[in-house]
Design a protein around this motif. Structure first.
Motif, PDB file in Angstrom:
ATOM      1  N   ALA A 165      20.093   9.489  -2.726  1.00 11.14           N
ATOM      2  CA  ALA A 165      20.914   8.774  -3.706  1.00 11.14           C
ATOM      3  C   ALA A 165      20.898   7.275  -3.435  1.00 11.14           C
ATOM      4  N   ARG A 166      20.956   6.897  -2.170  1.00 13.65           N
ATOM      5  CA  ARG A 166      20.956   5.469  -1.819  1.00 13.65           C
ATOM      6  C   ARG A 166      19.581   4.829  -1.991  1.00 13.65           C
ATOM      7  N   ALA A 167      18.507   5.574  -1.708  1.00  9.98           N
ATOM      8  CA  ALA A 167      17.156   5.004  -1.693  1.00  9.98           C
ATOM      9  C   ALA A 167      16.424   5.104  -3.033  1.00  9.98           C
ATOM     10  N   LEU A 168      16.831   6.025  -3.892  1.00  8.00           N
ATOM     11  CA  LEU A 168      16.073   6.278  -5.119  1.00  8.00           C
ATOM     12  C   LEU A 168      15.983   5.086  -6.063  1.00  8.00           C
ATOM     13  N   PRO A 169      17.060   4.370  -6.356  1.00  6.61           N
ATOM     14  CA  PRO A 169      16.916   3.238  -7.282  1.00  6.61           C
ATOM     15  C   PRO A 169      15.864   2.220  -6.829  1.00  6.61           C
ATOM     16  N   ARG A 170      15.852   1.917  -5.554  1.00  7.70           N
ATOM     17  CA  ARG A 170      14.866   0.959  -5.032  1.00  7.70           C
ATOM     18  C   ARG A 170      13.448   1.513  -5.120  1.00  7.70           C
ATOM     19  N   ASP A 178       0.823  -1.214   0.000  1.00 13.29           N
ATOM     20  CA  ASP A 178       0.000   0.000   0.000  1.00 13.29           C
ATOM     21  C   ASP A 178       0.854   1.259   0.000  1.00 13.29           C
ATOM     22  N   SER A 179       1.982   1.236   0.704  1.00 17.51           N
ATOM     23  CA  SER A 179       2.833   2.429   0.768  1.00 17.51           C
ATOM     24  C   SER A 179       3.415   2.774  -0.599  1.00 17.51           C
ATOM     25  N   LEU A 180       3.505   1.811  -1.503  1.00 18.00           N
ATOM     26  CA  LEU A 180       4.038   2.075  -2.835  1.00 18.00           C
ATOM     27  C   LEU A 180       3.112   2.952  -3.664  1.00 18.00           C
ATOM     28  N   SER A 181       1.843   3.045  -3.293  1.00 18.84           N
ATOM     29  CA  SER A 181       0.919   3.921  -4.011  1.00 18.84           C
ATOM     30  C   SER A 181       1.015   5.359  -3.513  1.00 18.84           C
ATOM     31  N   GLN A 182       1.776   5.582  -2.452  1.00 14.13           N
ATOM     32  CA  GLN A 182       1.970   6.927  -1.903  1.00 14.13           C
ATOM     33  C   GLN A 182       3.282   7.504  -2.430  1.00 14.13           C
ATOM     34  N   PRO A 183       3.319   8.808  -2.708  1.00 16.79           N
ATOM     35  CA  PRO A 183       4.554   9.391  -3.238  1.00 16.79           C
ATOM     36  C   PRO A 183       5.644   9.599  -2.187  1.00 16.79           C
ATOM     37  N   ARG A 184       5.279   9.668  -0.919  1.00 18.72           N
ATOM     38  CA  ARG A 184       6.263   9.972   0.122  1.00 18.72           C
ATOM     39  C   ARG A 184       7.097   8.737   0.469  1.00 18.72           C
ATOM     40  N   VAL A 185       8.428   8.918   0.491  1.00 14.85           N
ATOM     41  CA  VAL A 185       9.369   7.859   0.836  1.00 14.85           C
ATOM     42  C   VAL A 185      10.228   8.375   1.983  1.00 14.85           C
ATOM     43  N   ALA A 186      10.211   7.673   3.114  1.00 14.01           N
ATOM     44  CA  ALA A 186      11.013   8.078   4.269  1.00 14.01           C
ATOM     45  C   ALA A 186      12.488   7.789   3.999  1.00 14.01           C
ATOM     46  N   LEU A 187      13.344   8.718   4.435  1.00  7.89           N
ATOM     47  CA  LEU A 187      14.785   8.571   4.310  1.00  7.89           C
ATOM     48  C   LEU A 187      15.406   8.562   5.693  1.00  7.89           C
ATOM     49  N   ASP A 188      16.666   8.212   5.768  1.00 12.12           N
ATOM     50  CA  ASP A 188      17.387   8.214   7.042  1.00 12.12           C
ATOM     51  C   ASP A 188      17.414   9.609   7.647  1.00 12.12           C
ATOM     52  N   GLY A 189      17.394   9.682   8.969  1.00 12.49           N
ATOM     53  CA  GLY A 189      17.552  10.948   9.668  1.00 12.49           C
ATOM     54  C   GLY A 189      16.323  11.832   9.683  1.00 12.49           C
ATOM     55  N   GLY A 190      15.158  11.294   9.403  1.00 13.02           N
ATOM     56  CA  GLY A 190      13.933  12.086   9.436  1.00 13.02           C
ATOM     57  C   GLY A 190      13.637  12.833   8.150  1.00 13.02           C
ATOM     58  N   ALA A 191      14.507  12.712   7.156  1.00 16.76           N
ATOM     59  CA  ALA A 191      14.268  13.341   5.863  1.00 16.76           C
ATOM     60  C   ALA A 191      13.287  12.480   5.064  1.00 16.76           C
ATOM     61  N   PHE A 192      12.804  13.017   3.957  1.00 15.60           N
ATOM     62  CA  PHE A 192      11.899  12.271   3.099  1.00 15.60           C
ATOM     63  C   PHE A 192      11.987  12.806   1.681  1.00 15.60           C
ATOM     64  N   MET A 193      11.494  12.012   0.748  1.00 13.37           N
ATOM     65  CA  MET A 193      11.409  12.449  -0.640  1.00 13.37           C
ATOM     66  C   MET A 193      10.044  12.066  -1.183  1.00 13.37           C
ATOM     67  N   LEU A 251      12.260   3.686  -7.212  1.00 13.53           N
ATOM     68  CA  LEU A 251      11.828   3.670  -8.616  1.00 13.53           C
ATOM     69  C   LEU A 251      11.502   2.251  -9.071  1.00 13.53           C
ATOM     70  N   ARG A 252      12.365   1.306  -8.718  1.00 14.28           N
ATOM     71  CA  ARG A 252      12.169  -0.091  -9.121  1.00 14.28           C
ATOM     72  C   ARG A 252      10.881  -0.663  -8.554  1.00 14.28           C
ATOM     73  N   LEU A 253      10.611  -0.418  -7.267  1.00 12.39           N
ATOM     74  CA  LEU A 253       9.403  -0.951  -6.640  1.00 12.39           C
ATOM     75  C   LEU A 253       8.133  -0.351  -7.217  1.00 12.39           C
ATOM     76  N   ARG A 254       8.213   0.875  -7.717  1.00 20.03           N
ATOM     77  CA  ARG A 254       7.054   1.549  -8.304  1.00 20.03           C
ATOM     78  C   ARG A 254       6.953   1.322  -9.808  1.00 20.03           C
ATOM     79  N   GLY A 255       7.944   0.651 -10.382  1.00 20.75           N
ATOM     80  CA  GLY A 255       7.933   0.391 -11.817  1.00 20.75           C
ATOM     81  C   GLY A 255       8.124   1.650 -12.642  1.00 20.75           C
ATOM     82  N   LEU A 256       8.912   2.600 -12.132  1.00 21.05           N
ATOM     83  CA  LEU A 256       9.091   3.883 -12.810  1.00 21.05           C
ATOM     84  C   LEU A 256      10.463   3.959 -13.462  1.00 21.05           C
TER      85      LEU A 256
END
Length: 113
Positions: free
Chosen positions: A72-77, A25-40, A79-84
């Motif tokens: 940079a570390r989280a983006l490839p995954r 379900d979280s893959l349908s949401q645009p928000r992705v949590a990053l380390d240290g409280g940041a997000f994209m 994108l891959r999980l969302r099929g983008l």
């Protein structure tokens, strides 16, 4: 007969126990949590995939480079999980010019892996 590897859960209710459905379900949401409280936010449009990196509550210059490196570390995954794929536009958190090269290197390494 197929036999599941030892680390694969095949018991009824395994999806609920391991939060598989919540993760899907979280893959349908645009928000992705990053380390240290940041997000994209990863948002596809007709022309491109827009990625907006935010530092969260920390607005220091150091927080910008940390958030961007986490992206940079989280983006490839993500994108891959969302099929983008296709053209990807990054709106990074503010960072000093001296940190651009290390960021680019980390991003290339992450996509290679």
């Amino acid at each position: 007969d197929w036999v599941a590897p030892a680390d694969v859960v095949t018991d009824p209710g395994g999806f609920e126990t391991h939060s598989v459905l919540d993760t899907v379900d979280s893959l349908s949401q645009p928000r992705v949590a990053l380390d240290g409280g940041a997000f994209m936010f990863v948002e596809p449009t007709r022309a491109l995939v827009a990625v907006d990196v935010n530092t969260g509550a920390d607005v220091s210059l150091a927080a910008g480079i940390k958030a961007n490196m986490a992206c940079a570390r989280a983006l490839p995954r993500a994108l891959r999980l969302r099929g983008l794929g296709g053209q990807i536009t990054l709106d990074l958190a503010p960072m000093p010019k001296k940190d651009r090269r290390p960021f680019e290197t980390a991003l290339r390494q992450a996509f290679r892996a």
